[in-house]
Design an enzyme around this catalytic site. Structure first.
Site, short mmCIF file in Angstrom:
data_model
loop_
_atom_site.label_atom_id
_atom_site.label_comp_id
_atom_site.label_asym_id
_atom_site.label_seq_id
_atom_site.Cartn_x
_atom_site.Cartn_y
_atom_site.Cartn_z
N ASN A 102 47.76 2.26 43.96
CA ASN A 102 46.77 3.14 44.45
C ASN A 102 46.87 3.16 45.93
O ASN A 102 46.47 2.10 46.63
CB ASN A 102 45.33 2.49 43.74
CG ASN A 102 44.07 3.27 44.48
OD1 ASN A 102 44.16 3.64 45.76
ND2 ASN A 102 43.04 3.34 43.50
N THR A 135 43.56 1.70 47.87
CA THR A 135 43.40 0.07 47.79
C THR A 135 44.45 -0.44 48.51
O THR A 135 44.43 -1.41 49.09
CB THR A 135 43.29 -0.38 46.44
OG1 THR A 135 44.27 0.01 45.68
CG2 THR A 135 41.95 0.01 45.79
N ILE A 183 53.43 2.13 44.70
CA ILE A 183 52.19 1.77 45.36
C ILE A 183 51.31 2.53 44.12
O ILE A 183 51.20 3.60 43.54
CB ILE A 183 52.01 2.26 46.22
CG1 ILE A 183 52.96 1.88 47.54
CG2 ILE A 183 50.50 2.26 46.94
CD1 ILE A 183 52.76 0.45 47.66
N GLU A 185 49.96 -10.30 50.61
CA GLU A 185 50.39 -11.49 51.57
C GLU A 185 51.22 -10.63 52.46
O GLU A 185 50.87 -10.81 53.78
CB GLU A 185 51.27 -12.28 50.85
CG GLU A 185 50.85 -12.89 49.65
CD GLU A 185 49.80 -14.12 49.86
OE1 GLU A 185 49.44 -14.21 51.10
OE2 GLU A 185 49.54 -14.84 48.75
#
Length: 708
Positions: free
Chosen positions: A601, A604, A599, A675
Site C-alpha cells: 500500500n 501507508t 509495496i 526500519e
C-alpha cells in the site's frame, strides 16, 4: 460480488482510520471494568545501593489507598522469565536511578499519585557508574558471541597501504522512543486465568514472557492489544510494568490499570544507547576502498547486556577486501538499552556514511560516484549472492529527482542572504526476512454475498497492518476490501511474528496469502468439480452454495531464502539552510528513495518512510537524552527539554519507491520498510550541513553551538 481489480499496490485509506479519528479505537487503558483500581509506580532516587527502609505509613492512611506493594510484600517472581530490565520488586538492590521500588494502588489515579509522594525511603548508597566518558576509557568485551571481533582480509592493518585515509570518531547520544501512547496495562484475573490489555509489538512474546515471569502456563495468560499508539521497539520486549500490573490486580483482587507518565517513560522501558564509533577508511587515489574499520564502544546495564549492532551496515554496504568490526562495552547504572527504530543501522550508518562523505571530499570526488564505484557484487560479509540490491538505482533515480546536479561541491559557497545552502546524501539498508506466522480465514455466504474474516495474532503499531492484510485477503479471495474483516492483537488468535525488525508485513501478509490459496484449494476439492479457469474462493462459495467455510495456514520463509542475502536499501537526499548568524539548521527538503520489494500500500508505506525520516532528522538536529553524572538521573525528562521534531521543524518531505520484484525472501516479495526509513537519514543531514558550512559535526545532535 467478484473483485474486478487488484487491491494490493493501491494506496487505499486505513480501514481503521474512522475508529481512530472518532476515538472508538480501544487502546490499553480504554477497556471498562467493574470495580477498577488504579496503580502508580514509585521509583528509586539513587542509581546504586540498597533500600534500608521503606516507610509507607502515611501513604496507607491516605484516602482511597487500597495497597502499597514493595519488595517486602511482593510475590516471588521468575526474574529469568523474559521481561526486560529487571525492576520486579524482588529485593532491596538498586541498580539504576528510577528503578521501580513500589506500587500504590488506590480508588483513583489521583489518590494513588498523591499517596506515592508520601512514601519515605532510606538507602545505603554506593558509588554509581554513570559517567560514560570516563568508563569508556576501559571498556570490556561483550558477552554475546555474535559481537566478537569480525576481521576480513588483513583487517585494519591494510590501512597503511591506502593512499587516502579518513580516521575519525563519531558519537550518537542516548535517545528515547516516546510513542504517542506511553506504556500502559490493564490486568484482570478470573480464577487462575489472567487477561492483560497492553500495547505489545509481539503479542505471543508478551504472553510467554508474562506467563513465565508469573510462573504460569502461556495458555493461562491472554494478551489483548488491537491498537497500539506507537512503540518504535520499546513495546517489542516487555518491561516490568506489564507484570507488576498483574501482581497488583492479584493482591487487591480487583482489575487494575497502570499507565506510565511521560517522565516515567525515560527510565522504565529502555532507550537507545550512547555510542562512540571510530571509523577508519582507506582508499586509492581513484576512490577504490582498500580498508575499512569500525570500532564501537557502547554502554549496557549492570545486570544485563544489550548492544546495538552498529557495524551491520559497514559489513555489507561497500566492496572492500580488508575490514574490521569490533564492539566494546561499559556496564553502567542505567536502565537496560533496547531495540530502537533501525537498531544499530541508524546509528552505525551515521558514522559510516559521514566517513564516506569525508573520504569523497578528500578525493575531490562526488559522494554518489564514490558509493557507486564501491558497489559490492555480492554480500561482502558472507559471500552470499544478493536476492536483489537497489542501492545504485536509488542513488541514480534520487539524484535526478532531487536535482543533485545543482549541488556546489565546495562547502560554504551556496548562500542566499544570511543562509548557507547545502546538499547531502547517504545510503542505508535493513535485512528483509519472513518469520513463522499463522492465519485463519473464515468465509460466510448470506444473501449471495460473501464475507471473509481474517484472524491472526499480529499487531498494528499504527503502521497499517489491518489495511494491508485486508488488501492481501481481498486479492487472495476475490472480494472487495469492504467485505473483509481483520481481527488481530489477541494471543487467542493463531500465533504470529511481531511488528519488529521489519518482519511484520512480510510475515503477516504471506500467512494470510497462503491461507487464501489453501482455502481456495479446499473449496475446489469440496466442490468435486474441475474448472477450466481457476475460480476465486468467493466464486466457489456462491456457485456451490457453501454457507460457511474456514481454514488455517501455518507459513514459513522459503527454504531457498537462506542461500541469499536479502535486504531493503535506500538513498537519502537532504537540503539544509544554515543561518550563518544564529547557527540554526533547517532541513528544507528531504527525499528518501527506497527499494523494498513489493509495496502493498503506497500510502501507508510512504507514511512509514516519512515517519522514519522525521525521526532521523530529529536524531541529526534535536534529540538527546542527557544524564546528570552526579546522580544517574536524566536531566531531560519531558518534551520541554527532549525535543522531538514538530511540523515547523520539518520542510518538504518526499518518498519514492523503486519498482522491484524479489521473490526470494518470501513468496509475495514483500521486504519491509518500517526500519529502513530511518537508516542513513542523520548522515544525509550532517553531510548537507558540511556542504553548507564547511564544518563537520561528528557528535549528534548538530546544535547551533557546534556550528558557531
Amino acid at each position: 460480488m467478484e473483485n474486478s481489480t487488484k487491491s494490493i499496490g493501491k494506496g487505499i485509506d486505513r480501514i481503521d482510520g474512522i475508529l481512530k479519528i472518532t476515538g472508538k479505537a480501544t487502546y490499553a487503558t480504554d477497556y471498562p471494568a467493574k470495580n477498577m483500581a488504579y496503580a502508580v509506580l514509585f521509583k528509586s532516587t539513587i542509581a546504586a545501593g540498597q533500600i534500608t527502609k521503606i516507610d509507607s505509613t502515611e501513604a496507607e492512611k491516605y484516602p482511597g489507598v487500597i495497597k502499597v506493594i514493595t519488595h517486602e510484600n511482593a510475590p516471588r517472581l521468575n526474574t529469568k522469565g523474559g521481561l526486560r530490565g529487571g525492576a520486579l520488586l524482588q529485593g532491596p538492590e538498586i541498580i539504576f536511578h528510577g528503578q521501580h521500588i513500589g506500587i500504590v494502588v488506590a480508588e483513583t489515579f489521583e489518590q494513588a499519585t498523591a499517596a506515592a509522594h508520601l512514601i519515605k525511603v532510606e538507602y545505603n548508597q554506593k558509588a554509581e557508574k554513570t559517567n560514560f566518558e570516563k568508563l569508556a576509557e576501559t571498556p570490556t568485551m561483550p558477552k554475546g558471541k555474535e559481537l566478537a571481533d569480525q576481521v576480513r582480509g588483513a583487517g585494519k592493518s591494510a590501512m597503511k597501504t591506502a593512499e587516502v585515509t579518513v580516521e575519525e570518531l563519531y558519537e550518537t547520544p542516548i535517545e528515547h522512543h516516546h510513542p504517542m501512547e506511553p506504556h500502559a496495562t490493564m490486568a484482570m484475573w478470573e480464577g487462575d486465568k489472567l487477561t492483560l490489555y497492553n500495547g505489545s509489538q509481539i503479542i505471543n512474546g508478551a504472553q510467554t514472557a508474562a506467563a513465565a515471569t508469573l510462573n504460569m502456563k502461556p495458555e493461562q495468560v491472554r494478551i489483548i492489544s488491537p491498537f497500539i499508539g506507537g512503540g518504535f521497539g520499546s513495546k517489542g520486549g516487555q518491561w516490568a510494568n506489564l507484570v507488576l500490573t498483574a501482581v497488583a490486580a492479584k493482591m487487591v483482587n480487583r482489575p487494575v490499570k497502570l499507565a506510565l507518565t511521560r517522565q516515567q517513560m525515560f527510565n522504565s522501558v529502555g532507550l537507545r544507547q550512547r555510542n562512540m564509533q571510530k571509523l577508519s577508511i582507506g582508499a586509492t587515489k581513484e576512490g577504490k576502498l582498500v580498508a575499512l574499520a569500525h570500532e564501537i564502544i557502547s554502554h549496557t546495564a549492570i545486570n544485563d547486556e544489550y548492544i546495538e549492532p552498529c557495524g551491520d551496515c559497514t559489513k555489507i554496504m561497500y566492496d572492500v577486501p580488508n575490514s574490521l568490526i569490533t564492539y566494546r562495552v561499559v556496564p553502567m547504572n542505567i536502565i537496560l538499552p533496547t531495540y530502537t527504530r533501525g537498531p544499530g543501522k541508524s546509528t552505525g550508518s551515521f558514522a559510516l556514511e559521514s566517513a564516506m562523505d569525508e573520504l569523497a571530499y578528500k578525493l575531490k570526488m562526488d559522494p554518489i560516484e564514490l558509493r557507486i564505484k564501491n558497489e559490492p557484487p555480492k554480500d561482502p560479509s558472507n559471500g552470499k549472492p544478493w536476492s536483489s540490491r537497489t542501492t545504485v538505482k536509488c542513488l541514480q533515480e534520487g539524484a535526478k529527482a532531487f536535482g543533485w546536479d545543482k549541488r556546489k561541491a565546495e562547502p560554504g559557497t551556496n548562500k542566499i542572504g544570511d543562509d548557507l545552502i547545502g546538499y547531502g546524501v547517504a545510503c542505508g539498508t535493513y535485512p528483509a526476512r519472513q518469520r513463522d506466522s499463522s492465519a485463519i480465514i473464515k468465509l460466510t455466504l448470506k444473501n449471495k454475498v460473501v464475507h471473509a474474516k481474517v484472524e491472526i495474532a499480529a499487531s498494528d503499531l499504527g503502521t497499517g497492518t489491518n489495511t494491508i492484510l485486508a488488501q492481501t485477503a481481498a486479492d487472495g479471495l476475490g472480494l472487495p476490501v469492504n467485505q473483509i474483516t481483520v481481527k488481530l492483537g489477541d494471543s487467542d488468535l493463531p500465533p504470529a511474528a511481531g511488528s519488529v525488525g521489519s518482519v511484520g508485513a512480510s510475515s503477516f501478509a504471506n500467512a494470510v496469502n497462503d491461507a487464501c490459496i489453501k482455502i481456495t484449494d479446499e473449496l475446489l476439492a469440496k466442490s468435486g468439480k474441475q474448472f477450466f479457469v481457476r475460480p476465486t474462493a468467493a466464486q466457489l462459495m456462491i456457485s456451490e452454495s457453501f454457507t460457511d467455510f474456514q481454514t488455517r495456514s501455518d507459513s514459513k520463509a522459503p527454504a531457498e531464502a537462506e542461500k541469499y542475502s536479502a535486504h531493503s536499501f535506500n538513498a537519502n537526499f537532504a537540503e539544509v539552510r544554515v543561518n550563518s548568524i544564529t547557527g540554526m539548521v533547517k532541513v528544507t527538503r528531504f527525499l528518501a528513495v527506497t527499494g523494498a520489494g513489493k509495496i502493498l500500500n503506497p500510502k501507508t508505506a510512504r507514511s512509514q518512510i516519512i515517519g522514519g525520516n522525521v525521526w532521523g532528522i530529529g536524531m541529526a538536529l534535536t534529540e538527546e537524552s542527557v544524564i546528570d553524572p552526579r546522580y544517574g538521573n536524566f536531566a531531560t525528562r519531558s518534551f520541554a527539554d527532549y525535543h522531538v521534531p514538530t511540523n515547523l521543524d520539518i520542510g518538504n518531505l518526499d518518498a519514492m519507491f523503486i519498482n522491484e520484484e524479489d521473490l526470494i525472501p518470501n513468496k509475495m516479495g514483500v521486504k519491509g520498510i518500517g526500519e529502513v526509513g530511518i537508516v542513513g537519514v542523520a548522515a544525509a543531514v550532517a553531510n548537507a550541513v558540511f556542504n553548507a558550512t564547511g564544518k563537520r559535526v561528528r557528535s549528534l545532535p548538530i546544535t547551533p553551538d557546534k556550528l558557531l
